[in-house]
Design a protein around this motif. Structure first.
Motif, PDB file in Angstrom:
ATOM      1  N   LYS A   1       0.928  -5.549  -1.008  1.00 48.65           N
ATOM      2  CA  LYS A   1      -0.283  -5.699  -0.265  1.00 48.65           C
ATOM      3  C   LYS A   1      -1.421  -6.477  -1.177  1.00 48.65           C
ATOM      4  O   LYS A   1      -2.155  -7.263  -0.717  1.00 48.65           O
ATOM      5  CB  LYS A   1      -0.953  -3.959  -0.187  1.00 48.65           C
TER       6      LYS A   1
ATOM      7  N   ASP B   1       9.531   6.101   1.119  1.00 48.02           N
ATOM      8  CA  ASP B   1      10.181   4.872   1.401  1.00 48.02           C
ATOM      9  C   ASP B   1      11.439   4.749   0.109  1.00 48.02           C
ATOM     10  O   ASP B   1      12.474   4.304   0.609  1.00 48.02           O
ATOM     11  CB  ASP B   1       9.238   3.540   1.196  1.00 48.02           C
TER      12      ASP B   1
ATOM     13  N   TYR C   1       4.808  -0.301  -6.190  1.00 50.98           N
ATOM     14  CA  TYR C   1       5.517  -1.342  -5.285  1.00 50.98           C
ATOM     15  C   TYR C   1       4.607  -1.781  -4.041  1.00 50.98           C
ATOM     16  O   TYR C   1       4.616  -2.822  -3.771  1.00 50.98           O
ATOM     17  CB  TYR C   1       6.397  -0.428  -4.686  1.00 50.98           C
ATOM     18  N   GLU C   2       3.944  -0.901  -3.533  1.00 56.42           N
ATOM     19  CA  GLU C   2       2.911  -1.186  -2.371  1.00 56.42           C
ATOM     20  C   GLU C   2       1.773  -2.140  -2.836  1.00 56.42           C
ATOM     21  O   GLU C   2       1.213  -2.780  -2.176  1.00 56.42           O
ATOM     22  CB  GLU C   2       2.206   0.198  -1.805  1.00 56.42           C
TER      23      GLU C   2
ATOM     24  N   ILE D   1       6.977  -1.576   3.443  1.00 54.18           N
ATOM     25  CA  ILE D   1       6.273  -0.224   3.376  1.00 54.18           C
ATOM     26  C   ILE D   1       6.326   0.586   5.026  1.00 54.18           C
ATOM     27  O   ILE D   1       6.021  -0.317   5.740  1.00 54.18           O
ATOM     28  CB  ILE D   1       4.811  -0.168   3.068  1.00 54.18           C
TER      29      ILE D   1
ATOM     30  N   ARG E   1       6.942   3.665  -6.470  1.00 57.58           N
ATOM     31  CA  ARG E   1       6.890   3.621  -5.034  1.00 57.58           C
ATOM     32  C   ARG E   1       6.533   4.952  -4.339  1.00 57.58           C
ATOM     33  O   ARG E   1       7.170   5.944  -4.740  1.00 57.58           O
ATOM     34  CB  ARG E   1       8.443   2.931  -4.527  1.00 57.58           C
ATOM     35  N   ASN E   2       6.174   4.839  -2.995  1.00 53.19           N
ATOM     36  CA  ASN E   2       5.934   5.976  -2.275  1.00 53.19           C
ATOM     37  C   ASN E   2       7.347   6.686  -2.175  1.00 53.19           C
ATOM     38  O   ASN E   2       8.163   5.936  -1.837  1.00 53.19           O
ATOM     39  CB  ASN E   2       5.107   5.852  -1.117  1.00 53.19           C
TER      40      ASN E   2
ATOM     41  N   ASN F   1       1.990  -0.143   5.970  1.00 50.31           N
ATOM     42  CA  ASN F   1       1.368  -1.418   5.665  1.00 50.31           C
ATOM     43  C   ASN F   1       0.239  -1.722   6.660  1.00 50.31           C
ATOM     44  O   ASN F   1      -0.004  -1.229   7.628  1.00 50.31           O
ATOM     45  CB  ASN F   1       2.605  -2.336   6.017  1.00 50.31           C
TER      46      ASN F   1
ATOM     47  N   VAL G   1       0.598   4.782  -0.946  1.00 47.05           N
ATOM     48  CA  VAL G   1       0.417   4.112   0.358  1.00 47.05           C
ATOM     49  C   VAL G   1       1.542   4.313   1.173  1.00 47.05           C
ATOM     50  O   VAL G   1       2.494   3.921   0.807  1.00 47.05           O
ATOM     51  CB  VAL G   1      -0.091   2.540   0.139  1.00 47.05           C
ATOM     52  N   TYR G   2       1.432   4.672   2.410  1.00 48.58           N
ATOM     53  CA  TYR G   2       2.628   5.001   3.148  1.00 48.58           C
ATOM     54  C   TYR G   2       2.721   4.186   4.428  1.00 48.58           C
ATOM     55  O   TYR G   2       3.695   4.159   5.127  1.00 48.58           O
ATOM     56  CB  TYR G   2       2.486   6.365   3.585  1.00 48.58           C
TER      57      TYR G   2
END
Ligand code: A3P
Length: 277
Positions: free
Chosen positions: A181, A120, A176-177, A244, A116-117, A277, A274-275
């Protein structure tokens, strides 16, 4: 030093109190069809675990609500429980690679690693520590960023964790992102990795029964696992926001730069996080 936050050190790695006796895990023999789910904590493990369990158990949602869906690999679980478990056994773990059985290096064993980023992930970690170890972790968000930079959050340096697992053979890396998405595509690929050709309606069903709302309502994780103290069983610990970009409510510019620098200078895994949404 991190011990004042209630973290136990073993071989230089900070571990939660309670995760302290891992001695037999190195020689532990895995079955060829074992599945190993690993992650740095707060990266989307619980969500991925449910997906993997459902995919490998005929999408039996009703059974998933009452069954323990994974095995921990540490001596807290009696060996006979692990030996008697039906295949495919699903092991869930946050342990750094060096604490895991040598067999995990085998090309035969399927590994799934959740990433995950980190921003987050850190916000999620902050709330988790505050809820779970609030007597020991008395720091603020800045303290957590500093611990992160020093590699002293639970389970060791995040970058080492990600670097080592993402290089293992036969490993499906799940972001996770991407799950948020591009759920359909991501779950389809996860299914393929697990040897299942999921239909569109099956994927739709999986998305529905692992939605944040549904999981938050129904998850009974740890239900059959007596090793976990009551605070672990409290429902909201693993389901907070599920989004996100919440990091923007916590990070100032300097903190953000610290994490960016860790990503740039220490992460070997090639990824554009990806930071938002
Ligand atoms: P937040 O604290 O940001 O909400 P882990 O399972 O590795 O401990 O990760 C927990 C994080 O995943 C939490 O993040 C939690 O809310 C989020 N999460 C759990 N189930 C989810 C789901 N079904 N959909 C989206 N996010 C989920």
């Amino acid at each position: 030093d991190g011990t004042k936050y209630g973290m136990k050190i073993r071989d230089g790695i900070y571990l939660p109190n309670g995760v302290n006796n891992l001695s037999y895990s190195k020689n532990f023999k895995l079955r060829d069809d074992d599945i190993f789910l690993s992650s740095f904590p707060k990266s989307g493990t619980t969500w991925t675990n449910d997906l993997v369990w459902l995919i490998t158990h005929n999408l039996d949602y009703e059974r998933s609500k009452i069954e323990n869906k994974f095995l921990w690999l540490d001596p807290g679980i009696p060996p006979n429980i692990i030996d008697d478990a039906d295949s495919p056994r699903l092991f869930k773990n946050h342990l750094p690679l060096q604490f895991l059985p040598d067999d995990i290096q085998s090309e035969k064993i399927k590994k799934i690693y959740v990433v995950r980023n980190p921003k987050d992930m850190l916000v999620s970690t902050f709330h988790f520590y505050k809820k779970l170890v609030k007597d020991e972790f008395t720091g603020d968000f800045q303290n957590l960023i500093d611990l992160f930079e020093q590699g002293k959050t639970w389970y060791g340096p995040w970058w080492s964790h990600v670097n080592s697992f993402t290089k293992l053979p036969n490993t499906f890396i799940i972001m996770y992102e991407d799950l948020i998405k591009n759920a359909h595509k991501t779950i389809k690929s996860l299914g393929e990795f697990l040897g299942k050709n999921l239909t569109d309606s099956e994927i739709k069903f999986l998305i529905e029964c692992t939605s944040f709302k549904k999981m938050k309502e129904t998850e009974k994780e740890f239900k059959n696992d007596d090793r976990h103290v009551d605070k672990f069983k409290s429902d909201l610990v693993f389901f907070r926001k599920g989004e996100i970009g919440d990091w923007k409510n916590y990070f100032d510019e300097e903190m953000s730069k610290k994490v960016d620098d860790v990503v740039t200078n220490r992460l070997e895994f090639e990824v554009n996080f990806v930071y938002e949404n």
